[in-house]
Design a protein around this motif. Structure first.
Motif, PDB file in Angstrom:
ATOM      1  N   LYS A  53      46.773  34.393  33.850  1.00 47.19           N
ATOM      2  CA  LYS A  53      48.191  34.627  34.160  1.00 47.19           C
ATOM      3  C   LYS A  53      48.539  36.052  33.758  1.00 47.19           C
ATOM      4  O   LYS A  53      48.188  36.511  32.687  1.00 47.19           O
ATOM      5  CB  LYS A  53      49.088  33.663  33.380  1.00 47.19           C
ATOM      6  CG  LYS A  53      48.883  32.213  33.704  1.00 47.19           C
ATOM      7  CD  LYS A  53      49.990  31.705  34.536  1.00 47.19           C
ATOM      8  CE  LYS A  53      49.820  30.198  34.717  1.00 47.19           C
ATOM      9  NZ  LYS A  53      50.450  29.715  35.878  1.00 47.19           N
ATOM     10  N   LEU A  54      49.235  36.746  34.644  1.00 46.49           N
ATOM     11  CA  LEU A  54      49.715  38.089  34.312  1.00 46.49           C
ATOM     12  C   LEU A  54      51.068  38.030  33.636  1.00 46.49           C
ATOM     13  O   LEU A  54      51.408  38.881  32.834  1.00 46.49           O
ATOM     14  CB  LEU A  54      49.798  38.958  35.569  1.00 46.49           C
ATOM     15  CG  LEU A  54      48.463  39.362  36.166  1.00 46.49           C
ATOM     16  CD1 LEU A  54      48.664  40.166  37.437  1.00 46.49           C
ATOM     17  CD2 LEU A  54      47.650  40.166  35.170  1.00 46.49           C
ATOM     18  N   ASP A  55      51.843  37.069  33.990  1.00 44.89           N
ATOM     19  CA  ASP A  55      53.132  36.774  33.375  1.00 44.89           C
ATOM     20  C   ASP A  55      53.180  35.260  33.249  1.00 44.89           C
ATOM     21  O   ASP A  55      52.275  34.573  33.725  1.00 44.89           O
ATOM     22  CB  ASP A  55      54.273  37.295  34.269  1.00 44.89           C
ATOM     23  CG  ASP A  55      55.037  38.452  33.637  1.00 44.89           C
ATOM     24  OD1 ASP A  55      54.391  39.299  33.011  1.00 44.89           O
ATOM     25  OD2 ASP A  55      56.265  38.489  33.772  1.00 44.89           O
ATOM     26  N   ASN A  56      54.214  34.728  32.666  1.00 50.01           N
ATOM     27  CA  ASN A  56      54.291  33.279  32.490  1.00 50.01           C
ATOM     28  C   ASN A  56      53.992  32.504  33.760  1.00 50.01           C
ATOM     29  O   ASN A  56      53.331  31.480  33.727  1.00 50.01           O
ATOM     30  CB  ASN A  56      55.683  32.874  31.989  1.00 50.01           C
ATOM     31  CG  ASN A  56      55.827  33.086  30.507  1.00 50.01           C
ATOM     32  OD1 ASN A  56      54.847  33.193  29.785  1.00 50.01           O
ATOM     33  ND2 ASN A  56      57.063  33.169  30.049  1.00 50.01           N
ATOM     34  N   THR A  57      54.502  32.987  34.884  1.00 46.46           N
ATOM     35  CA  THR A  57      54.372  32.216  36.118  1.00 46.46           C
ATOM     36  C   THR A  57      53.606  32.930  37.224  1.00 46.46           C
ATOM     37  O   THR A  57      53.575  32.460  38.355  1.00 46.46           O
ATOM     38  CB  THR A  57      55.770  31.839  36.656  1.00 46.46           C
ATOM     39  OG1 THR A  57      56.525  33.037  36.855  1.00 46.46           O
ATOM     40  CG2 THR A  57      56.501  30.923  35.693  1.00 46.46           C
ATOM     41  N   LEU A  58      52.963  34.050  36.931  1.00 51.00           N
ATOM     42  CA  LEU A  58      52.191  34.773  37.937  1.00 51.00           C
ATOM     43  C   LEU A  58      50.703  34.526  37.724  1.00 51.00           C
ATOM     44  O   LEU A  58      50.071  35.086  36.830  1.00 51.00           O
ATOM     45  CB  LEU A  58      52.487  36.276  37.901  1.00 51.00           C
ATOM     46  CG  LEU A  58      51.705  37.145  38.896  1.00 51.00           C
ATOM     47  CD1 LEU A  58      51.879  36.645  40.334  1.00 51.00           C
ATOM     48  CD2 LEU A  58      52.135  38.599  38.782  1.00 51.00           C
ATOM     49  N   SER A  59      50.151  33.669  38.575  1.00 47.72           N
ATOM     50  CA  SER A  59      48.732  33.340  38.491  1.00 47.72           C
ATOM     51  C   SER A  59      47.899  34.443  39.121  1.00 47.72           C
ATOM     52  O   SER A  59      48.307  35.075  40.098  1.00 47.72           O
ATOM     53  CB  SER A  59      48.454  32.022  39.211  1.00 47.72           C
ATOM     54  OG  SER A  59      49.120  30.974  38.559  1.00 47.72           O
ATOM     55  N   ALA A  60      46.717  34.634  38.552  1.00 49.57           N
ATOM     56  CA  ALA A  60      45.784  35.634  39.054  1.00 49.57           C
ATOM     57  C   ALA A  60      44.377  35.175  38.699  1.00 49.57           C
ATOM     58  O   ALA A  60      44.190  34.101  38.122  1.00 49.57           O
ATOM     59  CB  ALA A  60      46.101  36.991  38.423  1.00 49.57           C
ATOM     60  N   LEU A  61      43.402  35.996  39.049  1.00 42.64           N
ATOM     61  CA  LEU A  61      42.021  35.740  38.656  1.00 42.64           C
ATOM     62  C   LEU A  61      41.529  36.970  37.913  1.00 42.64           C
ATOM     63  O   LEU A  61      41.753  38.104  38.352  1.00 42.64           O
ATOM     64  CB  LEU A  61      41.142  35.486  39.888  1.00 42.64           C
ATOM     65  CG  LEU A  61      41.475  34.247  40.710  1.00 42.64           C
ATOM     66  CD1 LEU A  61      40.640  34.208  41.989  1.00 42.64           C
ATOM     67  CD2 LEU A  61      41.257  32.983  39.896  1.00 42.64           C
ATOM     68  N   GLY A  62      40.865  36.743  36.785  1.00 40.91           N
ATOM     69  CA  GLY A  62      40.424  37.858  35.967  1.00 40.91           C
ATOM     70  C   GLY A  62      38.935  37.870  35.734  1.00 40.91           C
ATOM     71  O   GLY A  62      38.266  36.836  35.797  1.00 40.91           O
ATOM     72  N   CYS A  63      38.424  39.059  35.452  1.00 39.48           N
ATOM     73  CA  CYS A  63      37.008  39.236  35.134  1.00 39.48           C
ATOM     74  C   CYS A  63      36.870  39.381  33.621  1.00 39.48           C
ATOM     75  O   CYS A  63      37.513  40.253  33.027  1.00 39.48           O
ATOM     76  CB  CYS A  63      36.458  40.470  35.839  1.00 39.48           C
ATOM     77  SG  CYS A  63      34.724  40.809  35.421  1.00 39.48           S
ATOM     78  N   LYS A  64      36.021  38.560  33.031  1.00 37.57           N
ATOM     79  CA  LYS A  64      35.851  38.635  31.577  1.00 37.57           C
ATOM     80  C   LYS A  64      35.043  39.865  31.159  1.00 37.57           C
ATOM     81  O   LYS A  64      35.148  40.313  30.032  1.00 37.57           O
ATOM     82  CB  LYS A  64      35.202  37.361  31.047  1.00 37.57           C
ATOM     83  CG  LYS A  64      33.796  37.129  31.537  1.00 37.57           C
ATOM     84  CD  LYS A  64      33.208  35.843  31.015  1.00 37.57           C
ATOM     85  CE  LYS A  64      31.792  35.696  31.579  1.00 37.57           C
ATOM     86  NZ  LYS A  64      31.187  34.456  31.250  1.00 37.57           N
ATOM     87  N   CYS A  83      34.012  39.349  40.988  1.00 38.79           N
ATOM     88  CA  CYS A  83      34.772  40.519  40.563  1.00 38.79           C
ATOM     89  C   CYS A  83      34.655  41.624  41.600  1.00 38.79           C
ATOM     90  O   CYS A  83      33.579  41.878  42.137  1.00 38.79           O
ATOM     91  CB  CYS A  83      34.249  40.995  39.212  1.00 38.79           C
ATOM     92  SG  CYS A  83      35.022  42.518  38.635  1.00 38.79           S
ATOM     93  N   TYR A  84      35.744  42.301  41.854  1.00 31.37           N
ATOM     94  CA  TYR A  84      35.785  43.386  42.832  1.00 31.37           C
ATOM     95  C   TYR A  84      35.110  44.640  42.293  1.00 31.37           C
ATOM     96  O   TYR A  84      34.664  45.473  43.059  1.00 31.37           O
ATOM     97  CB  TYR A  84      37.230  43.701  43.207  1.00 31.37           C
ATOM     98  CG  TYR A  84      37.836  42.667  44.125  1.00 31.37           C
ATOM     99  CD1 TYR A  84      38.442  43.044  45.313  1.00 31.37           C
ATOM    100  CD2 TYR A  84      37.796  41.312  43.825  1.00 31.37           C
ATOM    101  CE1 TYR A  84      39.003  42.103  46.170  1.00 31.37           C
ATOM    102  CE2 TYR A  84      38.342  40.368  44.663  1.00 31.37           C
ATOM    103  CZ  TYR A  84      38.942  40.760  45.839  1.00 31.37           C
ATOM    104  OH  TYR A  84      39.475  39.830  46.686  1.00 31.37           O
ATOM    105  N   LYS A  85      35.018  44.752  40.987  1.00 31.35           N
ATOM    106  CA  LYS A  85      34.399  45.928  40.365  1.00 31.35           C
ATOM    107  C   LYS A  85      32.958  45.629  39.943  1.00 31.35           C
ATOM    108  O   LYS A  85      32.044  46.361  40.306  1.00 31.35           O
ATOM    109  CB  LYS A  85      35.231  46.384  39.166  1.00 31.35           C
ATOM    110  CG  LYS A  85      34.754  47.659  38.522  1.00 31.35           C
ATOM    111  CD  LYS A  85      35.701  48.107  37.431  1.00 31.35           C
ATOM    112  CE  LYS A  85      35.236  49.397  36.794  1.00 31.35           C
ATOM    113  NZ  LYS A  85      36.166  49.835  35.760  1.00 31.35           N
TER     114      LYS A  85
END
Length: 184
Positions: free
Chosen positions: A17-28, A5-7
């Protein structure tokens, strides 16, 4: 390659996913999101407005975080630059131009969607966008200064200024006012 995580810096980012087809990486933990701008640009070229990508009807500022301190890119270890989204919100997007990556704090993607700016992420990072925000800041500060100086009369002066700005004899009116001021 896994990214932290950057933070939070010690949490491993997980696929999301931020949108149906926009992949990303998230911090839980902090709910921030890492977006690779190459993936974003590909999504931008191919996405269509559907129920997932339409602007949000409502949005709560309680859903937002904003990292005030400088972030360090988890890939190249350089400082990320901050870009203001607009003048109504204090939120900034954090960008590593070396790696072409973006860090969005919790709720910032939702804010972009609410503002109907989910397709303007790269524009926000542009110099013209940031110059426009600085120009708006200067105009707002100018207005605030004169609101304080003129008090209740500010509304009258502003109304006159708007009238004058479109008047066909603007320069003559300005000249008259200057001469009127100079008269004994």
């Amino acid at each position: 390659m896994s990214l932290n995580c950057y933070k939070c810096t010690d949490e491993t980012l997980l696929p999301t996913k931020l949108d149906n087809t926009l992949s990303a990486l998230g911090c839980k933990t902090c709910e921030g999101t890492y977006v690779d701008l190459l993936s974003y640009r590909t999504w931008l070229e191919n996405h269509t407005i559907d129920s997932e990508s339409k602007p949000l009807e409502t949005f709560s500022a309680d859903e937002l975080d904003n990292t005030d301190s400088a972030l360090i890119c988890q890939r190249c270890r350089k400082f990320m630059l901050k870009y203001r989204i607009n003048n109504e919100h204090k939120n900034t997007i954090n960008v590593c131009h070396t790696c072409d990556d973006v860090w969005l704090d919790r709720g910032e993607w939702s804010l972009l969607k609410y503002l109907n700016m989910q397709d303007k992420l790269t524009a926000v990072m542009s110099e013209p966008w940031q110059q426009q925000l600085r120009k708006q800041d200067r105009e707002q500060n100018f207005q605030k200064i004169y609101q304080q100086k003129l008090g209740d009369d500010f509304a009258k002066v502003e109304e006159f200024a708007k009238w004058l700005s479109t008047h066909p004899n603007k320069s003559e009116v300005q000249h008259y006012l200057a001469q009127y001021q100079a008269a004994p």
